[in-house]
Design a protein around this motif. Structure first.
Motif, PDB file in Angstrom:
ATOM      1  N   UNK A 198      33.991  32.589  17.499  1.00 44.32           N
ATOM      2  CA  UNK A 198      32.837  32.078  16.801  1.00 44.32           C
ATOM      3  C   UNK A 198      31.584  32.625  17.487  1.00 44.32           C
ATOM      4  N   UNK A 199      30.603  33.016  16.718  1.00 43.67           N
ATOM      5  CA  UNK A 199      29.354  33.561  17.250  1.00 43.67           C
ATOM      6  C   UNK A 199      28.435  32.446  17.731  1.00 43.67           C
ATOM      7  N   UNK A 200      27.481  32.812  18.573  1.00 46.70           N
ATOM      8  CA  UNK A 200      26.532  31.830  19.115  1.00 46.70           C
ATOM      9  C   UNK A 200      25.811  31.071  18.011  1.00 46.70           C
ATOM     10  N   UNK A 201      25.376  31.785  16.981  1.00 51.88           N
ATOM     11  CA  UNK A 201      24.637  31.123  15.896  1.00 51.88           C
ATOM     12  C   UNK A 201      25.518  30.115  15.171  1.00 51.88           C
ATOM     13  N   UNK A 202      26.797  30.400  15.054  1.00 50.96           N
ATOM     14  CA  UNK A 202      27.710  29.456  14.414  1.00 50.96           C
ATOM     15  C   UNK A 202      27.890  28.202  15.271  1.00 50.96           C
ATOM     16  N   UNK A 203      27.967  28.385  16.581  1.00 50.32           N
ATOM     17  CA  UNK A 203      28.070  27.242  17.489  1.00 50.32           C
ATOM     18  C   UNK A 203      26.816  26.388  17.403  1.00 50.32           C
ATOM     19  N   UNK A 204      25.659  27.048  17.342  1.00 42.58           N
ATOM     20  CA  UNK A 204      24.389  26.314  17.262  1.00 42.58           C
ATOM     21  C   UNK A 204      24.361  25.451  16.004  1.00 42.58           C
ATOM     22  N   UNK A 205      24.811  26.004  14.876  1.00 43.83           N
ATOM     23  CA  UNK A 205      24.843  25.253  13.622  1.00 43.83           C
ATOM     24  C   UNK A 205      25.777  24.056  13.739  1.00 43.83           C
TER      25      UNK A 205
END
Length: 87
Positions: free
Chosen positions: A1-8
């Motif tokens: 999972x990408x950082x932006x996905x984790x942030x979401x």
């Protein structure tokens, strides 16, 4: 999972936290962020000394190394005496 996905995902979970628990969550997140910043700062500060002794002669380095060993032995023996003495 990408950082932006984790942030979401994290933000979605935060939206589900009851208002009464937000202060606890804030303290946890804030503390986590501060500790990671401190670790990064400490690493940068330590790395400033990398190579500091590269221009030291072998003789000077040997004396320096011996001095450190002696001081460590002295510090340990003093600590050992404090831990075993009964007043």
């Amino acid at each position: 999972m990408h950082d932006s996905e984790w942030r979401i995902k994290v933000l979605e979970e935060v939206q589900k936290i009851p208002d009464a628990k937000l202060s606890q969550l804030y303290e946890m997140i804030h503390g986590f962020r501060l500790s990671s910043e401190t670790n990064n700062h400490n690493a940068a500060a330590i790395m400033q000394f990398a190579g500091s002794w590269s221009d030291m002669s072998e003789e000077a380095y040997g004396e320096f190394s011996d001095e450190i060993a002696i001081r460590r032995q002295q510090a340990f023996s003093q600590r050992q005496n404090r831990e075993t003495s009964i007043d």
